[in-house]
Design an enzyme around this catalytic site. Structure first.
Site, PDB file in Angstrom:
ATOM      1  N   ASP A 154       0.831  -1.205   0.000  1.00 13.77           N
ATOM      2  CA  ASP A 154       0.000   0.000   0.000  1.00 13.77           C
ATOM      3  C   ASP A 154       0.866   1.256   0.000  1.00 13.77           C
ATOM      4  OD1 ASP A 154      -2.301   1.497   0.030  1.00 13.77           O
ATOM      5  OD2 ASP A 154      -2.594   1.359   2.191  1.00 13.77           O
ATOM      6  N   ASN A 176     -10.407  -2.995  -5.918  1.00  7.70           N
ATOM      7  CA  ASN A 176      -9.673  -2.087  -6.816  1.00  7.70           C
ATOM      8  C   ASN A 176     -10.370  -1.874  -8.167  1.00  7.70           C
ATOM      9  OD1 ASN A 176      -6.308  -3.097  -5.768  1.00  7.70           O
ATOM     10  ND2 ASN A 176      -7.602  -1.415  -5.045  1.00  7.70           N
TER      11      ASN A 176
END
Ligand code: FPP
Length: 264
Positions: free
Chosen positions: A32, A80
């Site tokens: 991330d 996503n």
């Protein structure tokens, strides 16, 4: 160049504090912070994803050097898909490019590429690139390199439950006989050991729907670094951190010392 699968290549300098006999067998990583890394530098978010690939390369090499058996990278979550279209396309393009350009090195490492997730949602060219890498490396005996793509932990459990229910309907299994081990056999990469170490970069403290079943006993290493900054030294710190902890699987320290609970 060494192409040995289990021996540490002797040209690499290893961290003196890391005990090679207690390296986690399986490391899982939530990569991330690519977007923030880029925005902080006045760049567009995709520049962060591109730089993140350099970290992917470095961490794969480090895992090979320390003898990690399996590395699972959260490359694209099922959530996503909700990102802006151009970011999704760029991530897919980068993944294809990565798989094509890195295949030679993956072969040299004798690594076996695998994927987990709902691949049917990937664009055909990305799916082909993944399937090609998986097929080309399937007989390799080195590290398992698992890309979580279009992956969600709950989705994985639902997919496992569906397959299990089908087998029960066909009479292949007895519902009363289903136990944890039997259920886990229906997960996407059932042959891999559960992750011993889960790393998350990007200064966040969530598991974000990643390997929900498999991380039941994983040690967590939360890094303040954004993924593009997470390189070999940061990975080594994570291993040192991991090795300082005592894994008890719900037992007492005395029981662990006496070797009980080996079924973990
Ligand atoms: C999270 O950063 C990262 C991703 C959504 C994907 C990770 C992808 C790569 C490292 C590049 C391609 C991967 C491979 C395996 C070749 P973010 O965008 O959520 O960062 P932010 O939280 O700062 O916005």
């Amino acid at each position: 160049m060494s192409s040995s699968s289990s021996n540490v290549p002797n040209e690499v300098e290893l961290h003196p504090e890391i005990d090679l006999d207690h390296v986690p067998r399986h490391v899982a990583i939530i990569m991330d912070g690519n977007g923030r890394w880029a925005v902080d530098r006045g760049l567009e978010r995709n520049a962060g994803h591109r730089e993140g690939i350099e970290s992917v390369r470095e961490i794969i090499r480090a895992c090979r050097d320390y003898g990690v058996e399996a590395l699972t990278l959260y490359a694209f979550s099922i959530e996503n898909w909700n990102r802006p279209k151009d970011e999704v396309s760029e991530l897919m393009r980068l993944l294809e490019e990565y798989l094509e350009t890195e295949l030679a090195e993956v072969m040299e490492h004798e690594a076996q590429v695998r994927s987990i997730g709902r691949l049917d949602r990937l664009p055909p060219s990305t799916r082909r690139a993944v399937e090609h890498a998986v097929a080309e490396t399937k007989n390799n005996q080195g590290m398992k390199l698992v890309f979580a793509l279009s992956y969600g932990g709950r989705t994985e459990i639902v997919d496992a439950a569906r397959r299990l229910a089908r087998d029960a309907e066909l009479g292949k299994i007895d519902p009363e006989g289903i136990d944890e081990k039997g259920f886990a056999a229906y997960l996407y990469a059932a042959d891999l050991p559960d992750p011993d170490l889960l790393i998350r970069t990007g200064a966040e403290q969530r598991v974000s729907n990643f390997l929900l079943w498999q991380i039941a006993y994983a040690e967590l290493h939360l890094s303040e670094k954004m993924w593009p900054e997470f390189r070999r030294a940061e990975f080594e710190s994570a291993l040192v951190d991991y090795q300082r902890r005592e894994r008890r699987f719900g037992l007492t320290s005395d029981q662990v010392r006496d070797g009980e609970g080996a079924d973990s």
